[in-house]
Design a protein around this motif. Structure first.
Motif, PDB file in Angstrom:
ATOM      1  N   ALA A 288      -5.044 -13.458   0.200  1.00  0.00           N
ATOM      2  CA  ALA A 288      -4.102 -12.367   0.441  1.00  0.00           C
ATOM      3  C   ALA A 288      -4.559 -11.084  -0.232  1.00  0.00           C
ATOM      4  CB  ALA A 288      -2.711 -12.737  -0.059  1.00  0.00           C
TER       5      ALA A 288
ATOM      6  N   LEU B 211      -2.657  -7.577  -1.374  1.00  0.00           N
ATOM      7  CA  LEU B 211      -1.335  -6.982  -1.573  1.00  0.00           C
ATOM      8  C   LEU B 211      -1.508  -5.561  -2.079  1.00  0.00           C
ATOM      9  CD1 LEU B 211       0.530  -9.946  -3.312  1.00  0.00           C
ATOM     10  CD2 LEU B 211       0.546  -9.322  -0.886  1.00  0.00           C
TER      11      LEU B 211
ATOM     12  N   SER C 293      -1.165  -4.344   3.152  1.00  0.00           N
ATOM     13  CA  SER C 293      -1.059  -5.737   2.726  1.00  0.00           C
ATOM     14  C   SER C 293      -1.247  -6.664   3.923  1.00  0.00           C
ATOM     15  CB  SER C 293       0.308  -5.993   2.089  1.00  0.00           C
ATOM     16  OG  SER C 293       0.494  -5.197   0.931  1.00  0.00           O
TER      17      SER C 293
ATOM     18  N   LEU D  55       5.745  -8.757   1.532  1.00  0.00           N
ATOM     19  CA  LEU D  55       6.259  -9.497   0.386  1.00  0.00           C
ATOM     20  C   LEU D  55       7.094  -8.564  -0.480  1.00  0.00           C
ATOM     21  CD1 LEU D  55       6.368 -12.090  -1.275  1.00  0.00           C
ATOM     22  CD2 LEU D  55       4.291 -11.333  -2.458  1.00  0.00           C
TER      23      LEU D  55
ATOM     24  N   GLU E 268       9.570  -8.695  -3.992  1.00  0.00           N
ATOM     25  CA  GLU E 268       9.919  -9.500  -5.157  1.00  0.00           C
ATOM     26  C   GLU E 268      10.970  -8.788  -5.995  1.00  0.00           C
ATOM     27  OE1 GLU E 268       5.406 -11.262  -5.993  1.00  0.00           O
ATOM     28  OE2 GLU E 268       6.238  -9.667  -7.254  1.00  0.00           O
TER      29      GLU E 268
ATOM     30  N   LEU F  78      12.333 -13.973  -3.812  1.00  0.00           N
ATOM     31  CA  LEU F  78      11.246 -13.511  -2.957  1.00  0.00           C
ATOM     32  C   LEU F  78      11.757 -13.393  -1.521  1.00  0.00           C
ATOM     33  CD1 LEU F  78       8.218 -15.756  -4.036  1.00  0.00           C
ATOM     34  CD2 LEU F  78       8.619 -13.370  -4.644  1.00  0.00           C
TER      35      LEU F  78
ATOM     36  N   GLN G  21       2.366 -18.594   3.044  1.00  0.00           N
ATOM     37  CA  GLN G  21       1.501 -17.421   3.128  1.00  0.00           C
ATOM     38  C   GLN G  21       1.555 -16.567   1.856  1.00  0.00           C
ATOM     39  OE1 GLN G  21       2.121 -15.124   6.713  1.00  0.00           O
ATOM     40  NE2 GLN G  21       2.424 -16.963   7.975  1.00  0.00           N
ATOM     41  N   ILE G  22       2.388 -16.961   0.911  1.00  0.00           N
ATOM     42  CA  ILE G  22       2.549 -16.203  -0.334  1.00  0.00           C
ATOM     43  C   ILE G  22       1.609 -16.782  -1.390  1.00  0.00           C
ATOM     44  CG2 ILE G  22       4.153 -15.583  -2.172  1.00  0.00           C
ATOM     45  CD1 ILE G  22       6.407 -15.808  -0.142  1.00  0.00           C
TER      46      ILE G  22
ATOM     47  N   HIS H 196       2.609 -15.548  -7.084  1.00  0.00           N
ATOM     48  CA  HIS H 196       3.825 -14.788  -6.825  1.00  0.00           C
ATOM     49  C   HIS H 196       5.022 -15.687  -6.539  1.00  0.00           C
ATOM     50  CE1 HIS H 196       2.187 -10.645  -6.654  1.00  0.00           C
ATOM     51  NE2 HIS H 196       1.053 -11.299  -6.395  1.00  0.00           N
ATOM     52  N   ARG H 197       4.797 -16.971  -6.341  1.00  0.00           N
ATOM     53  CA  ARG H 197       5.919 -17.884  -6.139  1.00  0.00           C
ATOM     54  C   ARG H 197       6.590 -18.165  -7.486  1.00  0.00           C
ATOM     55  NH1 ARG H 197       2.724 -22.404  -2.465  1.00  0.00           N
ATOM     56  NH2 ARG H 197       1.650 -20.912  -1.090  1.00  0.00           N
TER      57      ARG H 197
ATOM     58  N   ARG I 104      11.136 -19.776  -3.686  1.00  0.00           N
ATOM     59  CA  ARG I 104      11.457 -18.384  -3.380  1.00  0.00           C
ATOM     60  C   ARG I 104      12.577 -17.854  -4.276  1.00  0.00           C
ATOM     61  NH1 ARG I 104       9.332 -17.293   1.848  1.00  0.00           N
ATOM     62  NH2 ARG I 104      10.687 -15.476   2.020  1.00  0.00           N
TER      63      ARG I 104
ATOM     64  N   SER J   9      15.647 -18.028  -0.901  1.00  0.00           N
ATOM     65  CA  SER J   9      15.502 -16.753  -1.610  1.00  0.00           C
ATOM     66  C   SER J   9      16.710 -16.463  -2.480  1.00  0.00           C
ATOM     67  CB  SER J   9      15.312 -15.608  -0.603  1.00  0.00           C
ATOM     68  OG  SER J   9      14.098 -15.742   0.103  1.00  0.00           O
TER      69      SER J   9
END
Length: 458
Positions: free
Chosen positions: A259, A261, A298, A302, A304, A332, A339-340, A344-345, A374, A406
């Motif tokens: 990824a 970002l 990106s 995403l 956050e 998130l 895909q994250i 970042h999770r 998330r 989320s």
């Protein structure tokens, strides 16, 4: 004398003892004691003069939030000293008050500074029976151009847990993939253009592996750069905002994620605590929002959000008994979970989260392995008891969960940990030794964990 302190705290800086008389009645075995205190006029804070040290006084002045004419307050002067101390190049700070008021009825204030050694190096080590050993070092130049600019270079290395089903059989069995590392360079220019704004430029690269053979985990390689500005509203409140660029490669049970970002990041902080490493009073609050939209380049959308807060309450004046609590939550939105990037999770667990569990091992699971979530909720409660001037005991309780949704909640596994900590109190900060156990362990969780570091857990 408390009486003088009372008058000063109520805006009378020139309060003084004017007369003391004592007479003794020997026959009655009694003494008559009379004390006359002159409060003096109420006053405001006058002009502030800064001198000494090698840091440009105009930069130091941006860390002083005193305003000429505001009501005199010893607490405000103490906060000014605390604020200036945040400039790494400043060592000694002496705040002096004039002996008399100026023509406007205000009390002039003088701030005398001494500098710290310009260059500094440091080395530290940590160890956890769950997460393994690690070492870290840094080099710092605290006053590059004479304006308190700081350049800090940090490097750390650690032995990583294996998640591929193999185990260590000896030093001959170690390979390059068994080590993790982090390199960070940070440049801060305080008092940008004579304002309460600090320029921040930071670059970091790291490789980490999280998990164990029973719970699975992830491996992540990331390079990240940040360019931003920190605005200081007061001694306690600040807002950092800027642009962030990141390239990452991670691998877990859901597959590989490559990824890019690019987006905006903002963090607000509010801190009224009395000590950065061993707080006994006050609160710490923080909130972070990151947005990485595709329209900025990106590879995924995403978004956050994370909030955290901790509070500290001393039950006695000497702060021998302190109640401490912490809560955090995160969410998130945007791309699907697979895909994250793993970094970042949301995960919970570890020495700064739920003690007793491995770092980042509390998480939703798929195919028997952790995947991250998330949403996040975690918290801690401690009772910090000072037994002697150098020894303290800390019983504690932690909990945490990462959720698939989320919207943070408790629908997924919630880890509970408890234990007892020993603190050796030094002038630098407490040396922490915590022993914790999971209260509701899963297969693959250790029966206990030991953590050693400098500073309180939060």
């Amino acid at each position: 004398m408390k009486l003088i302190d009372w008058f000063r705290s109520n805006g009378h800086p020139l309060a003084k003892v004017a007369d003391v008389k004592a007479s003794v009645d020997h026959a009655a075995a009694a003494m008559d004691f009379r004390l006359r205190v002159e409060a003096g006029p109420k006053a405001g804070i006058g002009a502030v003069t800064i001198s000494g040290g090698d840091v440009d006084p105009r930069v130091v002045a941006t860390h002083v939030y005193l305003r000429e004419g505001e009501p005199y307050s010893p607490e405000r002067l103490a906060l000014a000293k605390t604020s200036i101390a945040k400039i790494p190049a400043i060592g000694g700070i002496r705040v002096r008050e004039a002996d008399e008021l100026d023509a406007n009825g205000n009390l002039p204030v003088f701030i005398d500074l001494t500098e710290r050694p310009r260059h500094a190096v440091g080395l530290s080590a940590k160890y956890s029976t769950v997460d393994g050993p690690g070492i870290a070092g840094y080099y710092e130049d605290r006053n590059i151009f004479g304006g308190g600019e700081r350049l800090r270079l940090e490097a750390s290395a650690s032995l990583l847990q294996r998640i591929d089903g193999t185990s260590f059989t000896g030093f001959n069995n170690l390979g390059a993939s068994d080590f993790g590392a982090r390199f960070t360079g940070t440049f801060i220019k305080p008092g940008l253009f004579g304002t309460a704004n600090d320029l921040l430029i930071e670059a970091t690269a790291f490789r980490e592996r999280v998990g164990n053979n029973d719970l699975g985990g992830y491996t992540d390689d990331t390079v990240r750069g940040t360019f931003g500005v920190i605005h200081r509203f007061s001694e306690a409140a600040s807002l950092q905002a800027g642009l962030q660029v990141e390239q990452s490669k991670s691998q877990d049970v859901l597959g590989r994620v490559d990824a890019t970002l690019i987006g905006f990041t903002a963090t607000g902080r509010y801190d009224t605590t009395d000590n950065p490493l061993d707080p006994t009073r006050g609160v710490r609050l923080s909130a972070t929002v990151n947005a990485y939209p595709k329209l900025m380049g990106s590879t995924i959308d995403l978004f956050e959000a994370r909030v955290a807060g901790s509070a500290y309450y001393a039950l006695d004046e000497q702060a021998d008994y302190v109640l401490a609590g912490r809560l955090a939550a995160g969410s998130l939105a945007g791309a699907p979970l697979d895909q994250i990037p793993d970094a970042h999770r949301f995960f919970a667990g570890g020495g700064g989260s739920v003690r007793g569990y491995g770092f980042n091992t509390i998480s939703p699971m798929m195919f028997g392995q952790i995947t991250g979530g998330r949403g996040l909720i975690e918290g801690s409660a401690e009772v910090r008891v000072r037994i002697t001037p150098t020894i303290g005991l800390v019983p504690f309780f932690d909990f945490g969960t990462a959720s698939r949704s989320s919207l943070p909640g408790f629908d997924d596994y919630v880890g509970y940990g408890a234990g007892l900590g020993l603190r050796y109190l030094t002038p630098v900060g407490p040396i922490r030794l915590d022993v914790a156990t999971p209260l509701n362990p899963r297969p693959g969780d250790s029966r206990y964990a030991i953590y050693v570091s400098i500073g309180q857990a939060f």
